[in-house]
Motif scaffolding. Structure first.
Motif, short mmCIF file in Angstrom:
data_model
loop_
_atom_site.label_atom_id
_atom_site.label_comp_id
_atom_site.label_asym_id
_atom_site.label_seq_id
_atom_site.Cartn_x
_atom_site.Cartn_y
_atom_site.Cartn_z
N ALA A 3 8.09 58.20 81.24
CA ALA A 3 6.76 57.67 80.90
C ALA A 3 6.81 56.16 80.70
N PHE A 4 7.88 55.66 80.07
CA PHE A 4 7.99 54.22 79.83
C PHE A 4 8.21 53.47 81.14
N SER A 5 9.03 54.02 82.03
CA SER A 5 9.25 53.36 83.32
C SER A 5 7.97 53.34 84.14
N GLN A 6 7.17 54.41 84.04
CA GLN A 6 5.88 54.42 84.75
C GLN A 6 4.94 53.37 84.16
N LEU A 7 4.97 53.21 82.84
CA LEU A 7 4.15 52.17 82.19
C LEU A 7 4.53 50.79 82.70
N LEU A 8 5.83 50.50 82.76
CA LEU A 8 6.27 49.19 83.24
C LEU A 8 5.84 48.97 84.69
N ASP A 9 5.99 50.00 85.52
CA ASP A 9 5.57 49.88 86.92
C ASP A 9 4.08 49.56 87.01
N LEU A 11 2.18 48.15 84.72
CA LEU A 11 1.89 46.83 84.17
C LEU A 11 2.28 45.72 85.14
N VAL A 12 3.39 45.92 85.83
CA VAL A 12 3.86 44.91 86.78
C VAL A 12 2.85 44.69 87.90
N TYR A 13 2.17 45.76 88.31
CA TYR A 13 1.30 45.69 89.48
C TYR A 13 -0.19 45.55 89.14
N THR A 14 -0.49 45.17 87.93
CA THR A 14 -1.90 44.90 87.61
C THR A 14 -2.04 43.53 87.00
N ARG A 15 -3.13 42.84 87.37
CA ARG A 15 -3.41 41.52 86.80
C ARG A 15 -4.50 41.59 85.74
N SER A 16 -5.25 42.66 85.71
CA SER A 16 -6.40 42.78 84.82
C SER A 16 -5.93 42.94 83.37
N ASP A 131 16.49 57.16 88.44
CA ASP A 131 15.98 56.63 89.70
C ASP A 131 15.74 55.13 89.53
N ALA A 132 15.26 54.48 90.59
CA ALA A 132 15.11 53.01 90.56
C ALA A 132 14.18 52.56 89.44
N SER A 133 13.06 53.26 89.25
CA SER A 133 12.13 52.88 88.19
C SER A 133 12.75 53.04 86.81
N GLY A 134 13.49 54.14 86.63
CA GLY A 134 14.16 54.36 85.36
C GLY A 134 15.23 53.32 85.09
N ARG A 135 15.97 52.95 86.14
CA ARG A 135 17.00 51.91 85.97
C ARG A 135 16.37 50.58 85.58
N PHE A 136 15.25 50.24 86.22
CA PHE A 136 14.55 48.99 85.90
C PHE A 136 14.13 48.99 84.42
#
Length: 532
Positions: A3-9, A11-16, A131-136
């Protein structure tokens, strides 16, 4: 962790800003304790894991990856954590998905328990099962440096919005709490009392100013004082304890121990941290000699400050507001009443470490403008205008306080080097080192800037750098010495750290001078004549 890795993903891809607030708020409402508290600590920069530093991540990456591929990829991506998360070779192939069994709390606790010796090995083992998102997400947690466009204030605002509580009330007690903030969430959800800051020297949010833009104000309504070129600090003493906080709420007492020791009167004061100067002329004109920001910078960020350093760069605080007079909260009083309180309070303090910011005596705005125009003192940034009836309120409130910075200095400089930016600018050469001509014909670096230009100008500069590169040094390119940049800066100081002997304060690119030959750019001697 999923859930935290999904949150970071997300946040990274939104400017609003509103979308970011909603994403963080939804996460905090749906994630159980203590995971959400650890995540909030990470988002606000309050999470510290000493076991893993950037050098350790580079070391374990070099063991698993070809170093040439690693650093070429890092130069392109612009972020080491993202690079490692994408390239990390896992045993048995890439996991299809983080299976959700590793929680944030567990990941952090494993790293804390491992210590510096075993931390890198434990980190590598966890990376193998994500996975990659979790590692990030894990790498960002480990280093405590998210760099995803989220400020601490925005994360606290998201918490306040999600649970319909006052963000200023959160700020009021924030520095008296620690991760995972279970008492904060209990209050937010109505399961517990509101945390209090009683008998704890906590940070209170600063009152901030709006820039004064093409507007005159009446000095009948506003008081004027100098805007000093130091760092904003808050002095807090209660229950026999003293803390010195920066504008961001960081405890900097250890960097300036002589200030903390000298503040012995109970209360909370607002002021500017400066280093004592020797220019008695400025002392007579402005109320006490202060050195340039360059002198103060010698002490910033130091965890251990020697007696020699304290002697060479003696710190003091120029005080200009009072929040608590003893135990009494006076923030609701008008500025005029607080000023009278401050004038009574300051004489109680050590005169070598504290003084009172002087008001500017001007009959009207036109006279104040003339006084401001003539101020080129090394420690003065401009003028502050404060509404006489204003309470001390957190944040920027329209019409209460204004900052009127002095006009910047200007120099024409030649672009010498360009470096890739980070985050959203990682694909552009956006950090520019520029120089001026010495008497012997050498081009010497005088500064570096990475803002001041528009998005279109950034694209133009990036193309120019790529087409005029003469040498490459990993993320840095040396370019032909042909392009002149008009650089604006607040002040310039002597510096033994730079070959030119100069250091600019807040340099920014104000114009691209394609009309001017490089040979006609400014000389180092011209900049030295501007030194204050």
């Amino acid at each position: 962790m999923r859930a935290f890795s999904q949150l970071l993903d997300d946040l990274v891809y939104t400017r609003s800003r509103n979308t970011k607030l909603r994403l963080i708020g939804d996460y905090l409402k749906t994630t159980p304790d203590p995971d959400r508290g650890i995540a909030l600590a990470a988002l606000t920069g309050s999470l510290s894991i000493p076991a893993v530093k950037g050098a350790a991540i580079r070391a374990i990456a070099e063991e698993r990856l070809d170093p040439v591929l690693l650093y070429m990829s890092r130069d392109y991506v612009g972020d080491m954590a993202e690079t490692v998360s994408l390239l990390w070779p896992t045993p048995g192939g890439e996991p299809e998905l983080d299976d959700g069994t590793l929680s944030i709390t567990e990941a952090v606790q494993r790293l804390v328990d491992a210590g510096r010796l075993n931390g890198p090995r434990v980190l590598a083992e966890m990376l193998d099962h994500l996975d990659a998102s979790g590692r990030f997400a894990l790498l960002k947690l480990a280093t405590g440096n998210l760099r995803i466009g989220i400020s601490a204030r925005l994360a606290k605002q998201a918490l306040a919005d999600a649970f319909q509580i006052d963000v200023d009330a959160v700020e009021e007690v924030w520095h008296g709490l620690s991760p995972p903030y279970e008492e904060l969430f209990a209050w937010a959800e109505g399961r517990g009392p509101q945390p209090t800051a009683r008998d704890v020297p906590v940070f209170r949010p600063f009152m901030l100013a709006h820039p004064l833009e093409e507007t005159e104000v009446s000095l009948d309504d506003y008081a004027a004082e100098w805007k000093w070129d130091g760092i904003r600090v808050q002095l807090v003493r209660t229950a026999g304890q003293t803390r010195l906080y920066s504008r961001t709420g960081d405890d900097v007492s250890g960097s300036f121990p002589e200030i903390a020791v000298a503040f012995e009167a109970e209360g909370v004061l607002d002021g500017e941290l400066l280093v004592r100067g020797s220019d008695q002329g400025s002392a007579d004109l402005h109320g006490g000699a202060a050195a340039s920001f360059n002198a103060l910078q010698q002490r910033l960020g130091r965890k251990v400050v020697s007696a020699k350093m304290q002697s060479q760069y003696p710190a003091f605080v120029r005080l200009y507001d009072i929040l608590f007079d003893g135990p009494e909260d006076v923030r609701g009083l008008p500025w005029t009443a607080r000023r009278k309180r401050l004038e009574v309070f300051v004489p109680k303090l050590h005169p070598d470490r504290f003084d009172l910011s002087q008001l500017i005596d001007a009959s009207d705005f036109a006279e104040l403008s003339d006084i401001r125009a003539g101020a080129r003192d090394a420690a003065i940034e401009g003028v502050m205008l404060k509404r006489r009836d204003s309470a001390y309120v957190p944040g920027r409130r329209a019409g209460l306080w204004y900052k009127w910075k002095r006009d910047p200095l200007i120099a024409d400089c030649v672009l010498m080097y360009a470096q890739r930016g980070s985050g959203k600018r990682s694909s552009y050469y956006s950090d520019y080192t520029f120089g001026c001509w010495a008497e012997d014909g050498q081009l010497l670096p005088v500064g570096k800037a990475y803002f001041g230009f528009t998005d279109e100008e950034l694209k133009w500069l990036d193309r120019w750098v790529r087409n005029h590169t003469v040498e490459r040094f990993r993320p840095v390119r040396e370019v032909e010495k042909k392009l002149v940049l008009e650089v604006a800066f607040d002040s310039i100081h002597s510096s033994t750290r730079h070959k030119s002997g100069l250091a600019m304060r807040f340099p920014r690119i104000s114009r691209i001078r394609i009309d001017k030959p490089a040979a006609e750019a400014d000389r180092v001697a011209t900049l030295k004549s501007m030194v204050t």
